[in-house]
Motif scaffolding. Structure first.
Motif, mmCIF file in Angstrom:
data_model
loop_
_atom_site.group_PDB
_atom_site.id
_atom_site.type_symbol
_atom_site.label_atom_id
_atom_site.label_comp_id
_atom_site.label_asym_id
_atom_site.label_seq_id
_atom_site.Cartn_x
_atom_site.Cartn_y
_atom_site.Cartn_z
ATOM 1 N N ALA A 105 36.739 58.821 37.108
ATOM 2 C CA ALA A 105 37.722 57.968 36.446
ATOM 3 C C ALA A 105 37.346 56.512 36.657
ATOM 4 C CB ALA A 105 39.108 58.242 37.015
ATOM 5 N N PRO A 106 37.549 55.659 35.653
ATOM 6 C CA PRO A 106 37.232 54.233 35.821
ATOM 7 C C PRO A 106 38.134 53.598 36.870
ATOM 8 C CG PRO A 106 38.457 54.610 33.796
ATOM 9 C CD PRO A 106 38.094 55.961 34.329
ATOM 10 N N THR A 107 37.613 52.656 37.596
ATOM 11 C CA THR A 107 38.394 51.976 38.624
ATOM 12 C C THR A 107 38.562 50.502 38.271
ATOM 13 O OG1 THR A 107 36.396 51.550 39.942
ATOM 14 C CG2 THR A 107 37.648 53.546 40.445
ATOM 15 N N TYR A 108 39.592 49.907 38.836
ATOM 16 C CA TYR A 108 39.939 48.525 38.529
ATOM 17 C C TYR A 108 40.163 47.747 39.822
ATOM 18 C CZ TYR A 108 40.778 50.460 33.879
ATOM 19 O OH TYR A 108 40.637 51.095 32.682
ATOM 20 N N ASP A 109 39.952 46.440 39.727
ATOM 21 C CA ASP A 109 40.226 45.535 40.842
ATOM 22 C C ASP A 109 41.427 44.663 40.481
ATOM 23 O OD1 ASP A 109 37.990 46.592 42.049
ATOM 24 O OD2 ASP A 109 36.678 44.939 41.458
ATOM 25 N N MET A 110 42.158 44.271 41.498
ATOM 26 C CA MET A 110 43.369 43.482 41.285
ATOM 27 C C MET A 110 43.331 42.258 42.193
ATOM 28 S SD MET A 110 47.287 44.832 41.795
ATOM 29 C CE MET A 110 47.048 46.056 40.499
ATOM 30 N N GLN A 111 43.630 41.091 41.634
ATOM 31 C CA GLN A 111 43.694 39.866 42.425
ATOM 32 C C GLN A 111 45.137 39.387 42.509
ATOM 33 O OE1 GLN A 111 42.098 35.814 41.140
ATOM 34 N NE2 GLN A 111 40.631 36.365 42.745
ATOM 35 N N LEU A 112 45.585 39.131 43.719
ATOM 36 C CA LEU A 112 46.949 38.685 43.965
ATOM 37 C C LEU A 112 46.944 37.237 44.435
ATOM 38 C CD1 LEU A 112 47.935 41.807 46.070
ATOM 39 C CD2 LEU A 112 48.370 41.493 43.630
ATOM 40 N N THR A 113 47.881 36.465 43.942
ATOM 41 C CA THR A 113 48.069 35.097 44.411
ATOM 42 C C THR A 113 49.446 35.015 45.049
ATOM 43 O OG1 THR A 113 46.708 34.216 42.616
ATOM 44 C CG2 THR A 113 48.128 32.664 43.775
ATOM 45 N N PHE A 114 49.489 34.489 46.273
ATOM 46 C CA PHE A 114 50.746 34.432 47.006
ATOM 47 C C PHE A 114 51.375 33.045 46.902
ATOM 48 C CE2 PHE A 114 48.152 37.731 48.978
ATOM 49 C CZ PHE A 114 49.016 38.813 48.906
ATOM 50 N N GLU A 115 52.621 32.963 47.322
ATOM 51 C CA GLU A 115 53.368 31.723 47.185
ATOM 52 C C GLU A 115 52.769 30.583 47.997
ATOM 53 O OE1 GLU A 115 57.321 32.053 48.709
ATOM 54 O OE2 GLU A 115 56.717 33.243 50.456
ATOM 55 N N ASP A 116 52.000 30.897 49.030
ATOM 56 C CA ASP A 116 51.373 29.851 49.836
ATOM 57 C C ASP A 116 50.023 29.406 49.270
ATOM 58 O OD1 ASP A 116 49.876 32.078 50.382
ATOM 59 O OD2 ASP A 116 50.190 32.056 52.558
ATOM 60 N N GLY A 117 49.644 29.950 48.100
ATOM 61 C CA GLY A 117 48.391 29.552 47.460
ATOM 62 C C GLY A 117 47.193 30.400 47.826
ATOM 63 N N THR A 118 47.320 31.277 48.812
ATOM 64 C CA THR A 118 46.212 32.145 49.195
ATOM 65 C C THR A 118 46.087 33.303 48.209
ATOM 66 O OG1 THR A 118 47.644 33.454 50.654
ATOM 67 C CG2 THR A 118 46.480 31.574 51.622
ATOM 68 N N THR A 119 44.905 33.917 48.194
ATOM 69 C CA THR A 119 44.665 35.042 47.296
ATOM 70 C C THR A 119 44.104 36.229 48.073
ATOM 71 O OG1 THR A 119 42.418 34.290 46.764
ATOM 72 C CG2 THR A 119 44.219 33.517 45.337
#
Length: 253
Positions: free
Chosen positions: A131-145
């Motif tokens: 199955a194909p896989t995906y990556d996810m990028q999160l940005t938090f309220e403090d500006g970090t990812t």
């Protein structure tokens, strides 16, 4: 004689009526039990239907062929940005969330992710067994990812984002096999490699700085020696021959 016959007939009638009464009572009890079971099943179905119809806020736009899943924020920080890409792409697209949208702590949202043409082609080229896989990028309220890698988005119901030892990762269950998945080991390996690369880069920078400082010191020391030797030229300019020449010229004038 007639009395005995009448008593016998009465006893027979009672004997026949007794099983019929018992059967009727049993039938009533079974019917009541079936009714209670039906009510219980209806209640379960109502609860299941209510659960399926969760009133959740959405991220992204629902379109034909899009990937739909639930995302729960189980980290210790509010999320203000979300971007998704296929695992073989190098850069994340723009933030899917609205400017004023926030993933509160423990909040669950419904996400609609539409695959671009390049992603669709990649999925078609993927082996049927993989199955194909995906990556996810999160940005938090403090500006970090933080990035979460290798998610099988098309085969999950709910993806829960978690945090352990400063590492953000995801957990979910595959709908097809009910297998539980976690990206923690992947995220930790990536974090460890990044830390090792940073340490190696810092060590190389420190070594280069030390070498430059040593070279600068040696060059300065050589210049001091040269300057000292050249300063001793006063003996040359004020030598015996030069002195005599000036004196002779004075006498000649």
């Amino acid at each position: 004689m007639k009395r005995k016959l009448l008593m016998a007939l009465l006893a027979g009638t009672l004997a026949i009526a007794a099983p019929v009464s018992c059967f009727a009572a049993e039938t009533t009890e079974v019917a009541e039990a079936d009714a209670e079971s039906a009510d219980s099943d209806d209640t379960k179905e109502e609860k299941t239907a209510a659960k399926k119809k969760e009133d959740l806020k959405t991220v992204g736009e629902k379109t034909e062929g899009c990937i739909a899943f639930k995302l729960r924020n189980g980290t210790g920080k509010k999320i203000t940005g979300l971007a998704i890409k296929t695992a073989d792409e190098t850069e994340f697209p723009e933030n899917m969330m609205e400017a004023d949208d926030v993933f509160e702590l423990k909040e669950k949202k419904r996400v609609y992710f539409s695959k671009e043409n390049s992603e669709a082609e990649t999925a078609e080229e993927t082996s049927e067994d993989t199955a194909p896989t995906y990556d996810m990028q999160l940005t938090f309220e403090d500006g970090t990812t933080a990035d979460v890698h290798g998610i099988v988005l098309e085969d999950l119901g709910t993806l829960t984002l978690r945090e352990k030892d400063g590492i953000i990762y995801g957990t979910y269950k595959l709908k097809s096999t009910k297998e539980k998945k976690s990206t923690y080991d992947t995220e930790k390996a990536i974090a460890d490699q990044a830390a090792a690369d940073a340490a190696a880069a810092q060590a190389a920078a420190d070594q280069a700085a030390a070498a430059q400082q040593t070279e600068s010191y040696d060059y300065s020391y050589d210049n001091n020696d040269y300057s000292y030797d050249y300063g001793g030229g006063d003996d040359y300019s004020g030598g015996d021959d030069g002195g005599d020449g000036c004196l002779d010229n004075g006498l000649l004038n």
